[in-house]
Design an enzyme around this catalytic site. Structure first.
Site, short mmCIF file in Angstrom:
data_model
loop_
_atom_site.label_atom_id
_atom_site.label_comp_id
_atom_site.label_asym_id
_atom_site.label_seq_id
_atom_site.Cartn_x
_atom_site.Cartn_y
_atom_site.Cartn_z
N SER A 2 0.96 -1.10 0.12
CA SER A 2 0.03 -0.04 -0.06
C SER A 2 1.01 1.29 -0.07
CB SER A 2 -0.86 0.00 1.42
OG SER A 2 -1.38 1.46 1.43
N HIS A 19 -1.16 -1.53 -4.12
CA HIS A 19 -2.24 -1.14 -3.84
C HIS A 19 -2.64 0.36 -3.50
CE1 HIS A 19 -6.07 -2.18 -1.25
NE2 HIS A 19 -5.47 -1.23 -0.62
N ASP A 28 -4.87 3.52 -1.79
CA ASP A 28 -5.89 3.71 -1.03
C ASP A 28 -6.47 5.07 -1.24
OD1 ASP A 28 -6.13 1.45 0.86
OD2 ASP A 28 -4.29 1.87 1.37
N MET A 55 -9.21 7.76 -0.38
CA MET A 55 -9.89 8.09 0.70
C MET A 55 -10.64 9.67 0.62
SD MET A 55 -7.74 6.82 3.82
CE MET A 55 -6.71 5.33 3.93
N HIS A 100 -8.12 0.90 -4.04
CA HIS A 100 -9.08 0.55 -2.96
C HIS A 100 -10.05 1.89 -2.60
CE1 HIS A 100 -9.35 -0.48 1.52
NE2 HIS A 100 -10.76 -0.50 1.15
N MET A 135 -12.17 3.99 -0.63
CA MET A 135 -12.95 4.27 0.56
C MET A 135 -13.67 5.67 0.56
SD MET A 135 -9.82 2.74 3.05
CE MET A 135 -8.75 2.91 1.34
N MET A 149 -11.48 -6.16 5.50
CA MET A 149 -10.55 -5.17 6.26
C MET A 149 -10.38 -5.78 7.56
SD MET A 149 -9.86 -2.57 4.43
CE MET A 149 -9.29 -1.61 5.72
N ASP A 187 -6.43 -6.58 4.11
CA ASP A 187 -5.88 -5.28 4.32
C ASP A 187 -6.05 -4.80 5.75
OD1 ASP A 187 -5.03 -2.72 3.72
OD2 ASP A 187 -6.88 -2.28 2.42
C1 DX5 Z 1 -6.61 1.30 5.53
C2 DX5 Z 1 -5.74 1.17 4.20
C3 DX5 Z 1 -4.66 0.08 4.06
C4 DX5 Z 1 -3.51 0.50 4.84
C5 DX5 Z 1 -2.80 -0.64 5.35
O1 DX5 Z 1 -7.61 1.85 5.29
O2 DX5 Z 1 -7.04 0.38 3.40
O3 DX5 Z 1 -4.40 -0.33 2.72
O4 DX5 Z 1 -2.48 1.40 3.92
O5 DX5 Z 1 -1.72 -0.25 6.12
P1 DX5 Z 1 -1.02 -1.11 7.18
O6 DX5 Z 1 -0.32 -2.02 6.62
O7 DX5 Z 1 0.12 -0.16 7.92
O8 DX5 Z 1 -1.95 -1.78 8.25
ZN ZN Z 2 -6.54 -0.60 1.43
#
Ligand code: DX5
Ligand code: ZN
Length: 211
Positions: A7, A32, A34, A36, A65, A67, A136, A172
């Protein structure tokens, strides 16, 4: 063998180009990303312009991903930006089935993500249009959180729901060498990791430790 999806939430943003190149060299199976929106989760990260930049830097699959609230309004942006897999949250979608159709119609792979408190039952009637289920194992929004062990049971249940369909289970949040082994034993195919991949400069060693 389990696939590792680093990620980039934990990457050095000032050095994103070299980070992507280094991840590819280190044996990452996909990138990956993320996304948001500051509403669905209390954090704000990348938009389609960044996905486009990363698309031009690597041939690795881009695992995006989302969110975000109302992901149906953004499907087109991220497909056009070069996503290979677009994962939406079941909880963020008023019309999950329709949004999955819209992703598939655009020639992209579709994923459904479930928050820690969401039951796998929401998958029952959409499984035939899903390429990936993202479990998750922390509450979405931030890297560096602690793995929620109850999610192992959910991974195993999803595995049996999937049966012989060609659907990948991705996990994840809070993945380290210990939780990675537990997830794989429960049925995970892909592990997302931010903190543990970027923990030290030797990304290959960190990725290998998760495998
Ligand atoms: C959290 C993300 C993850 C995050 C994971 O909302 O979806 O992808 O980057 O990070 P670690 O590996 O630090 O838990
Ligand atoms: Zn993620």
């Amino acid at each position: 063998m389990v696939k590792i999806a680093p990620s980039i939430l934990s990457a050095d943003f000032a050095n994103l180009k070299n980070e992507i190149i280094a991840l590819e060299k280190a044996g990452a199976d996909m990138i990956h990303i993320d996304v948001m929106d500051g509403h669905y989760v209390p954090n704000l990260t990348f938009g389609p312009a960044i996905v486009r930049v990363i698309r031009d830097l690597t041939n690795l699959p881009l695992d995006v991903h989302l969110m975000v609230e109302k992901p149906e309004t953004m499907v087109n942006w991220f497909v056009q930006a070069g996503a290979d897999i677009l994962t939406i949250h079941a909880e963020a979608c008023k019309h999950l089935d329709a949004t999955l159709n819209s992703i598939k119609e655009r020639g992209c792979k579709a994923g459904v993500s479930l928050n820690p408190a969401t039951s796998e039952n929401v998958l029952t009637y959409v499984l035939d249009k899903v390429d990936q289920v993202l479990v998750m194992s922390v509450n979405p929004g931030f890297g560096g959180q602690v793995f929620i062990p109850e999610q192992l049971q959910k991974i195993a249940r999803i595995k049996s729901l999937i049966g012989n369909r060609n659907i990948q289970i991705e996990v994840d949040g809070g993945i380290n060498p210990l939780t990675a082994a537990e997830c794989v034993a429960a049925g995970a195919d892909i592990l997302v990791a931010g903190t543990s991949v970027f923990a030290s400069k030797d990304y290959r060693k960190n990725i290998d430790a998760l495998r």
